[in-house]
Design a protein around this motif. Structure first.
Motif, PDB file in Angstrom:
ATOM      1  N   ARG A  90      65.408  48.616   1.741  1.00  0.00           N
ATOM      2  CA  ARG A  90      64.062  48.986   1.302  1.00  0.00           C
ATOM      3  C   ARG A  90      63.268  47.686   1.214  1.00  0.00           C
ATOM      4  NH1 ARG A  90      64.362  54.150  -2.487  1.00  0.00           N
ATOM      5  NH2 ARG A  90      66.069  55.164  -1.412  1.00  0.00           N
ATOM      6  N   TRP A  91      61.985  47.755   1.414  1.00  0.00           N
ATOM      7  CA  TRP A  91      61.160  46.543   1.510  1.00  0.00           C
ATOM      8  C   TRP A  91      61.299  45.635   0.294  1.00  0.00           C
ATOM      9  CZ3 TRP A  91      57.509  45.507  -2.107  1.00  0.00           C
ATOM     10  CH2 TRP A  91      57.096  46.569  -2.909  1.00  0.00           C
ATOM     11  N   TYR A  92      61.338  46.205  -0.896  1.00  0.00           N
ATOM     12  CA  TYR A  92      61.365  45.395  -2.115  1.00  0.00           C
ATOM     13  C   TYR A  92      62.702  44.688  -2.327  1.00  0.00           C
ATOM     14  CZ  TYR A  92      63.786  49.452  -4.100  1.00  0.00           C
ATOM     15  OH  TYR A  92      64.664  50.471  -4.335  1.00  0.00           O
ATOM     16  N   GLN A  93      63.779  45.189  -1.713  1.00  0.00           N
ATOM     17  CA  GLN A  93      65.100  44.590  -1.897  1.00  0.00           C
ATOM     18  C   GLN A  93      65.199  43.192  -1.300  1.00  0.00           C
ATOM     19  OE1 GLN A  93      67.555  47.611  -0.103  1.00  0.00           O
ATOM     20  NE2 GLN A  93      67.658  48.814  -2.001  1.00  0.00           N
ATOM     21  N   PHE A  94      64.353  42.892  -0.310  1.00  0.00           N
ATOM     22  CA  PHE A  94      64.354  41.542   0.254  1.00  0.00           C
ATOM     23  C   PHE A  94      63.957  40.518  -0.810  1.00  0.00           C
ATOM     24  CE2 PHE A  94      64.058  44.147   4.028  1.00  0.00           C
ATOM     25  CZ  PHE A  94      64.901  43.493   4.908  1.00  0.00           C
ATOM     26  N   LEU A  95      63.125  40.921  -1.759  1.00  0.00           N
ATOM     27  CA  LEU A  95      62.698  40.041  -2.844  1.00  0.00           C
ATOM     28  C   LEU A  95      63.623  40.154  -4.057  1.00  0.00           C
ATOM     29  CD1 LEU A  95      60.540  38.017  -3.813  1.00  0.00           C
ATOM     30  CD2 LEU A  95      59.287  39.966  -4.726  1.00  0.00           C
ATOM     31  N   THR A  96      63.911  41.373  -4.488  1.00  0.00           N
ATOM     32  CA  THR A  96      64.691  41.547  -5.724  1.00  0.00           C
ATOM     33  C   THR A  96      66.111  41.005  -5.607  1.00  0.00           C
ATOM     34  OG1 THR A  96      65.313  43.824  -5.086  1.00  0.00           O
ATOM     35  CG2 THR A  96      63.361  43.544  -6.509  1.00  0.00           C
ATOM     36  N   SER A  97      66.707  41.129  -4.422  1.00  0.00           N
ATOM     37  CA  SER A  97      68.088  40.656  -4.255  1.00  0.00           C
ATOM     38  C   SER A  97      68.191  39.144  -4.408  1.00  0.00           C
ATOM     39  CB  SER A  97      68.633  41.076  -2.885  1.00  0.00           C
ATOM     40  OG  SER A  97      67.903  40.452  -1.845  1.00  0.00           O
ATOM     41  N   MET A  98      67.076  38.422  -4.210  1.00  0.00           N
ATOM     42  CA  MET A  98      67.084  36.960  -4.327  1.00  0.00           C
ATOM     43  C   MET A  98      67.260  36.494  -5.773  1.00  0.00           C
ATOM     44  SD  MET A  98      64.105  35.815  -1.585  1.00  0.00           S
ATOM     45  CE  MET A  98      63.053  35.370  -2.888  1.00  0.00           C
ATOM     46  N   PHE A  99      67.110  37.401  -6.719  1.00  0.00           N
ATOM     47  CA  PHE A  99      67.205  37.014  -8.125  1.00  0.00           C
ATOM     48  C   PHE A  99      68.443  37.593  -8.798  1.00  0.00           C
ATOM     49  CE2 PHE A  99      62.799  36.535  -6.954  1.00  0.00           C
ATOM     50  CZ  PHE A  99      62.522  35.278  -7.447  1.00  0.00           C
ATOM     51  N   MET A 100      69.348  38.148  -8.017  1.00  0.00           N
ATOM     52  CA  MET A 100      70.574  38.729  -8.560  1.00  0.00           C
ATOM     53  C   MET A 100      71.779  37.914  -8.096  1.00  0.00           C
ATOM     54  SD  MET A 100      69.755  42.732  -8.024  1.00  0.00           S
ATOM     55  CE  MET A 100      71.266  43.135  -8.893  1.00  0.00           C
ATOM     56  N   HIS A 101      72.811  37.895  -8.909  1.00  0.00           N
ATOM     57  CA  HIS A 101      74.019  37.144  -8.577  1.00  0.00           C
ATOM     58  C   HIS A 101      75.247  37.953  -8.966  1.00  0.00           C
ATOM     59  CE1 HIS A 101      70.985  34.000  -8.436  1.00  0.00           C
ATOM     60  NE2 HIS A 101      71.812  33.394  -7.606  1.00  0.00           N
ATOM     61  N   GLY A 102      76.330  37.723  -8.228  1.00  0.00           N
ATOM     62  CA  GLY A 102      77.542  38.502  -8.434  1.00  0.00           C
ATOM     63  C   GLY A 102      78.435  38.044  -9.563  1.00  0.00           C
ATOM     64  N   SER A 103      78.320  36.776  -9.970  1.00  0.00           N
ATOM     65  CA  SER A 103      79.189  36.253 -11.022  1.00  0.00           C
ATOM     66  C   SER A 103      78.537  35.020 -11.640  1.00  0.00           C
ATOM     67  CB  SER A 103      80.555  35.870 -10.448  1.00  0.00           C
ATOM     68  OG  SER A 103      80.425  34.727  -9.600  1.00  0.00           O
ATOM     69  N   TRP A 104      79.140  34.561 -12.745  1.00  0.00           N
ATOM     70  CA  TRP A 104      78.656  33.335 -13.386  1.00  0.00           C
ATOM     71  C   TRP A 104      78.777  32.150 -12.444  1.00  0.00           C
ATOM     72  CZ3 TRP A 104      75.612  32.715 -17.350  1.00  0.00           C
ATOM     73  CH2 TRP A 104      75.563  33.693 -18.343  1.00  0.00           C
ATOM     74  N   MET A 105      79.876  32.048 -11.703  1.00  0.00           N
ATOM     75  CA  MET A 105      80.067  30.923 -10.784  1.00  0.00           C
ATOM     76  C   MET A 105      79.035  30.957  -9.658  1.00  0.00           C
ATOM     77  SD  MET A 105      82.208  28.948 -12.063  1.00  0.00           S
ATOM     78  CE  MET A 105      82.338  27.806 -10.702  1.00  0.00           C
ATOM     79  N   HIS A 106      78.733  32.140  -9.164  1.00  0.00           N
ATOM     80  CA  HIS A 106      77.710  32.304  -8.128  1.00  0.00           C
ATOM     81  C   HIS A 106      76.360  31.812  -8.658  1.00  0.00           C
ATOM     82  CE1 HIS A 106      75.485  35.343  -5.300  1.00  0.00           C
ATOM     83  NE2 HIS A 106      75.519  34.131  -4.773  1.00  0.00           N
ATOM     84  N   LEU A 107      76.025  32.241  -9.843  1.00  0.00           N
ATOM     85  CA  LEU A 107      74.757  31.836 -10.468  1.00  0.00           C
ATOM     86  C   LEU A 107      74.718  30.328 -10.719  1.00  0.00           C
ATOM     87  CD1 LEU A 107      72.060  32.642 -11.952  1.00  0.00           C
ATOM     88  CD2 LEU A 107      73.445  32.704 -14.030  1.00  0.00           C
ATOM     89  N   ILE A 108      75.743  29.785 -11.345  1.00  0.00           N
ATOM     90  CA  ILE A 108      75.756  28.362 -11.703  1.00  0.00           C
ATOM     91  C   ILE A 108      75.697  27.488 -10.452  1.00  0.00           C
ATOM     92  CG2 ILE A 108      77.163  26.526 -12.713  1.00  0.00           C
ATOM     93  CD1 ILE A 108      78.108  28.702 -14.786  1.00  0.00           C
TER      94      ILE A 108
END
Length: 194
Positions: free
Chosen positions: A57-75
């Motif tokens: 969906r069009w908005y997922q190209f933006l929203t997915s950029m701010f999500m992470h799968g784990s603490w290590m992924h985020l850090i």
């Protein structure tokens, strides 16, 4: 393991947008991924916000950029964003840097969707674009790298070498065909855009 920890590029202006991007990524991970993620409604929200490559969906190209799968992924992502993004934001200015960051993330998502079929989350594609942009603007920069093997130490290397090595590793992992759960193609499209 190698992890960049700082550059020799001075930050002359407060990188407000980069600070905000880091804060938003952390906040989204804590609220949606950790607090809400344990509930059925939170899991459904996560599924709606991640980028589904088979039917995006069009908005997922933006929203997915701010999500992470784990603490290590985020850090890991936030360390790279801090090291490379602060100097780039300072040089480009806030509005230009924000548009550049988003464009890198959108290019990474579009490239990923064109060739893959698995869902994806993370800021890695945008951040690879930031690292490539950093090297374009600061090709002679020096980057301090922390390494962790049998012992811990620091190296200072040329920025082009460091970013080139990370891109080369992604090409190698992608071409090896091993299933890792890492969106190497998104990284490469982000770097190409950057």
């Amino acid at each position: 393991m190698f992890l960049p920890i700082k550059t020799d590029v001075p930050v002359r202006h407060t990188p407000v947008v980069n600070y905000a991007l880091i804060a938003i990524n952390v906040l989204v991970f804590i609220v949606i991924g950790q607090l809400m993620g344990r509930s059925l409604a939170g899991q459904r929200l996560q599924e709606q916000l991640m980028l589904w490559a088979e039917s995006p969906r069009w908005y997922q190209f933006l929203t997915s950029m701010f999500m992470h799968g784990s603490w290590m992924h985020l850090i890991g992502n936030m360390v790279f964003l801090w090291v490379f993004g602060n100097a780039l934001n300072s040089k480009m200015g806030n509005v230009t840097y924000l548009l550049f960051y988003i464009a890198c993330g959108l290019a990474a998502g579009a490239g990923y969707v064109a060739f893959e079929n698995m869902p994806v989350v993370g800021a890695s594609g945008a951040i690879f674009g930031v690292t490539a942009g950093f090297v374009v603007l600061f090709p002679l920069s020096r980057i301090t790298i922390a390494y962790f093997f049998f012992f811990i130490g620091l190296l200072e290397l040329n920025g082009m070498f460091v970013v080139g090595a990370y891109v080369a590793l992604n090409v190698f992992y992608l071409s090896s065909g091993m299933e890792s759960g890492v969106a190497y193609l998104a990284h490469l499209f982000g770097a190409l855009w950057g």
